[in-house]
Design a protein around this motif. Structure first.
Motif, short mmCIF file in Angstrom:
data_model
loop_
_atom_site.label_atom_id
_atom_site.label_comp_id
_atom_site.label_asym_id
_atom_site.label_seq_id
_atom_site.Cartn_x
_atom_site.Cartn_y
_atom_site.Cartn_z
N PRO A 167 0.81 -1.23 0.00
CA PRO A 167 0.00 0.00 0.00
C PRO A 167 0.84 1.28 0.00
CG PRO A 167 -0.92 -1.58 1.53
CD PRO A 167 0.40 -2.14 1.09
N VAL A 168 1.92 1.28 0.76
CA VAL A 168 2.79 2.47 0.78
C VAL A 168 3.42 2.69 -0.59
CG1 VAL A 168 4.91 3.42 1.74
CG2 VAL A 168 3.25 2.35 3.25
N LEU A 171 0.83 4.07 -2.94
CA LEU A 171 0.53 5.47 -2.64
C LEU A 171 1.58 6.39 -3.25
CD1 LEU A 171 -1.07 7.66 -1.14
CD2 LEU A 171 0.33 7.18 0.88
N ILE A 172 2.84 6.03 -3.11
CA ILE A 172 3.92 6.86 -3.66
C ILE A 172 3.87 6.88 -5.18
CG2 ILE A 172 6.42 7.08 -3.84
CD1 ILE A 172 6.63 5.86 -1.06
N GLY A 174 1.23 6.38 -7.02
CA GLY A 174 0.05 7.14 -7.41
C GLY A 174 0.29 8.64 -7.37
N MET A 175 1.01 9.10 -6.36
CA MET A 175 1.32 10.53 -6.27
C MET A 175 2.18 10.97 -7.45
SD MET A 175 2.09 11.22 -2.23
CE MET A 175 2.66 12.87 -2.66
#
Length: 211
Positions: A167-168, A171-172, A174-175
């Motif tokens: 997940p981390v 998230l990175i 995706g940013m």
């Protein structure tokens, strides 16, 4: 302490960018739209100075990455202040590297890889890039593991660290894919305030003043 060296490096980077930018300032009629110039920064006062320090501040703060924090914690728990004397040697080295990178980028206007390609053979640049890729790959893996471990600690063990790695990472990614540079810049700039946690922690830890 390592965090003190990192904060000093951050400040050094900010000052180098400000000083070198001042010496390389472009004429007023040739400024890039949206770019903050040194004369404009001086007119805006403190707010302009803070705005100018944005890139250098983020660059210096990024050196205090999750894997680094994990290393600081492990070394501190095992050796205490016994290795503090190394800061006398590591701080100048870190400052020199940060200053060198800042000056190269400001002078050439391109990244380190492009600068190397202008001066050295392609095969040598390729070896350097491969080495950088390998180092960054291991560093990213260590950072993801450290962030996941921190998340597990915050959840008091309810979430296993391995469950948080993917997940981390998503998230990175995706940013970087969906967020704009300006958005990421603002987020990271405000996240640098987390460095003050070191100052707050110093009061709660009650370290021996004589050490």
């Amino acid at each position: 302490m390592p965090e003190a060296s990192m904060l000093g490096t951050c400040l050094c980077t900010c000052l180098v960018i400000a000083v070198v930018s001042s010496s390389m300032a472009e004429p007023a009629d040739s400024q890039t739209p949206g770019r903050t110039t040194v004369p404009e920064t001086k007119r805006r006062g403190i707010s302009g100075f803070v705005h100018l320090l944005g890139p250098g501040l983020i660059t210096g703060a990024s050196d205090d990455d999750p894997s680094g924090i994990g290393t600081y914690s492990q070394v501190g728990s095992q050796f205490g202040y016994g290795l503090l004397w190394l800061a006398l040697f590591t701080f100048p080295l870190m400052s020199a590297v940060q200053e060198l990178c800042a000056r190269i980028a400001l002078q050439t206007g391109v990244g380190l890889g492009a600068s190397l390609r202008r001066k050295f053979p392609r095969w040598l640049v390729g070896i350097a890039i491969l080495g950088l890729l390998a180092a960054n790959t291991f560093n990213v893996g260590a950072d993801l593991g450290a962030v996941a471990a921190a998340g597990s600690l915050l959840s008091r063990g309810a979430l296993h660290a391995l469950w948080l790695v993917v997940p981390v990472a998503l998230l990175i990614i995706g940013m970087q894919v969906f967020a704009t540079y300006a958005t990421i810049f603002k987020i990271f700039k405000w996240l640098t305030l987390a460095l003050f946690a070191y100052v707050v922690t110093a009061f709660f830890a009650h370290p021996p003043l004589l050490e």
